[in-house]
Design a protein around this motif. Structure first.
Motif, PDB file in Angstrom:
ATOM      1  N   SER A   1       3.480  -6.920  -3.796  1.00 53.11           N
ATOM      2  CA  SER A   1       3.880  -6.566  -2.431  1.00 53.11           C
ATOM      3  C   SER A   1       3.228  -5.264  -1.979  1.00 53.11           C
ATOM      4  O   SER A   1       3.110  -5.012  -0.782  1.00 53.11           O
ATOM      5  N   CYS A   2       2.828  -4.432  -2.971  1.00 53.64           N
ATOM      6  CA  CYS A   2       2.175  -3.174  -2.600  1.00 53.64           C
ATOM      7  C   CYS A   2       0.806  -3.440  -1.971  1.00 53.64           C
ATOM      8  O   CYS A   2       0.374  -2.704  -1.087  1.00 53.64           O
ATOM      9  N   HIS A   3       0.148  -4.504  -2.415  1.00 55.95           N
ATOM     10  CA  HIS A   3      -1.122  -4.902  -1.789  1.00 55.95           C
ATOM     11  C   HIS A   3      -0.885  -5.228  -0.324  1.00 55.95           C
ATOM     12  O   HIS A   3      -1.674  -4.870   0.543  1.00 55.95           O
ATOM     13  N   ILE A   4       0.238  -5.926  -0.086  1.00 57.05           N
ATOM     14  CA  ILE A   4       0.534  -6.388   1.266  1.00 57.05           C
ATOM     15  C   ILE A   4       0.822  -5.216   2.195  1.00 57.05           C
ATOM     16  O   ILE A   4       0.370  -5.181   3.329  1.00 57.05           O
ATOM     17  N   GLU A   5       1.564  -4.237   1.707  1.00 58.27           N
ATOM     18  CA  GLU A   5       1.976  -3.163   2.620  1.00 58.27           C
ATOM     19  C   GLU A   5       0.917  -2.079   2.767  1.00 58.27           C
ATOM     20  O   GLU A   5       0.972  -1.289   3.705  1.00 58.27           O
ATOM     21  N   HIS A   6      -0.060  -2.045   1.854  1.00 61.32           N
ATOM     22  CA  HIS A   6      -0.991  -0.914   1.841  1.00 61.32           C
ATOM     23  C   HIS A   6      -1.734  -0.710   3.171  1.00 61.32           C
ATOM     24  O   HIS A   6      -1.801   0.431   3.652  1.00 61.32           O
TER      25      HIS A   6
ATOM     26  N   TYR B   1      -0.784  -1.309   6.121  1.00 61.15           N
ATOM     27  CA  TYR B   1       0.114  -0.739   7.115  1.00 61.15           C
ATOM     28  C   TYR B   1       0.397   0.735   6.834  1.00 61.15           C
ATOM     29  O   TYR B   1       0.524   1.539   7.760  1.00 61.15           O
TER      30      TYR B   1
ATOM     31  N   PRO C   1       8.269  -4.470   0.998  1.00 58.18           N
ATOM     32  CA  PRO C   1       7.078  -3.950   1.665  1.00 58.18           C
ATOM     33  C   PRO C   1       7.365  -3.418   3.069  1.00 58.18           C
ATOM     34  O   PRO C   1       8.241  -3.901   3.765  1.00 58.18           O
TER      35      PRO C   1
ATOM     36  N   SER D   1       6.227  -2.871   6.930  1.00 61.60           N
ATOM     37  CA  SER D   1       5.448  -3.656   7.894  1.00 61.60           C
ATOM     38  C   SER D   1       5.722  -3.101   9.279  1.00 61.60           C
ATOM     39  O   SER D   1       6.593  -2.248   9.448  1.00 61.60           O
TER      40      SER D   1
END
Lengths: 195, 160
Positions: A82-87, A89, A163, A165
């Motif tokens: 999930s850290c990949h996803i939020e990075h 942003y 995460p 967003s």
């Protein structure tokens, strides 16, 4: 009356069903998270720690290094999907909106973490290395990513699990941060000499 | 078949090993206390498991921390305080009685009370129905009168 009684179980079932259905809706819209726990640190100062900086491991970071500004503390790791996803942003927040973000690199390898920041961009003012997860434990982290809001005195004011967003930012963080800014302004007016 | 059996045995042993950690304890009392706490403390990540049953990283950390605290001589109360300070009363499977948890503690008694009330109502209704049945039966005098009436009618019909 007796006929009505026969329908009571059906009515109860429909009420319960409606309750579950609306709760499912609230979960999918993010209004309600059954996993969310209020932080035990809410409205308390940061726990004590003295941990190396990721960018310079000779330097030990302490809570006092995070004081003075309203800031986010983002708990992250390269092993955390999930850290990949939020990075992206987080990058947006730091670069476009000038939000102060401190990173806690949680149970990670320094080399991997530095490579991640080089490749994906670095939204953090600096990162605290928490290789053992000791700071995480003291903060009450249940898993990465988690984002804390601290006020200018270093008190924890909110914890977000999961995460970051755009939606989370505008719904959860922005109203609180605006309130904290007002608090800070009122505070500095009271003590103009210290300002 | 034998292969499948052997493989399934392998699977079982792996699953069992997942939550077994080898901690050394200085004495038997510490081991007992460790077991007690891992049963009574709830994993903050996988919320319906206790620490002994969960394999999430945070549960591993908490077990390691628990082991450390026990060996540093923390009392039971201090350990509970340590956990609550970090993860809130949520981590306790037996939370203390206060405003927030009162409903948890009172709910079983309330439901029992409701059940007792329901049973009493049902029994009373049944008894009342029984009494009604009895009162609907004709007394000796009424029965005589009824037979008379019926007989009279029968006679009347004969005359036609």
């Amino acid at each position: 009356m007796t006929r009505f009684k026969l329908f009571i179980p059906l009515i109860i079932f429909m009420l319960v069903g409606a309750f579950f259905y609306s709760t499912m809706g609230r979960i999918s819209e993010g209004d309600y998270d059954p996993q969310a726990l209020p932080s035990a640190l809410l409205n308390k100062p940061l726990p004590h720690f003295a941990l190396p900086k990721l960018e310079n491991d000779q330097h030990l970071v302490q809570p006092k290094d995070l004081l003075g500004e309203i800031a986010l503390i983002n708990v992250w790791a390269t092993w955390c999907p999930s850290c990949h996803i939020e990075h992206p942003y987080l990058n947006h927040l730091a670069k476009k909106l000038d939000v102060v973000i401190y990173g806690v690199n949680y149970k990670d390898e320094n080399k991997e973490a530095l490579r991640w920041l080089k490749n994906k961009g670095n939204p953090y003012r600096f990162n605290i290395v928490d290789a053992q997860g000791k700071l995480g434990l003291d903060l009450g982290v249940t898993g990465a990513p988690e984002t804390y809001v601290i006020d200018h005195r270093g008190f924890v004011r909110m914890r977000h699990q999961g995460p970051m967003s755009g939606a989370v930012w505008t719904q959860k963080f922005l109203p609180l941060i605006e309130r904290l800014q007002q608090e800070q302004a009122a505070h500095s007016q009271q003590e103009p000499s210290k300002g | 078949m034998r292969l499948i059996l052997a493989l399934s045995l392998l699977l079982l042993s792996l699953m069992a090993a997942a939550v077994i950690e080898t901690y050394q304890f200085d004495n038997e009392v510490l081991r007992k206390r460790y077991q007690h706490f891992t049963e009574e403390l709830r994993c903050p990540k996988c919320q319906n498991q206790n620490l002994s049953g969960s394999n999430s990283p945070i549960a591993q950390d908490l077990r390691r921390e628990l082991h450390r605290l026990l060996h540093e001589g923390y009392s039971d109360q201090e350990i509970t305080h340590y956990m609550v300070e970090r993860y809130g009363e949520f981590v306790l499977y037996r939370p203390p009685v206060n405003k927030q948890t009162l409903i948890l503690w009172l709910a079983p008694a309330l439901f029992l009370l409701l059940a007792v009330i329901a049973v009493v109502i049902v029994i009373r209704k049944q008894m009342a129905a029984k009494l009604n049945d009895e009162s609907e039966q004709l007394s000796g005098l009424e029965q005589e009168k009824l037979t008379e009436l019926l007989n009279d009618r029968a006679k009347g019909r004969d005359h036609e």
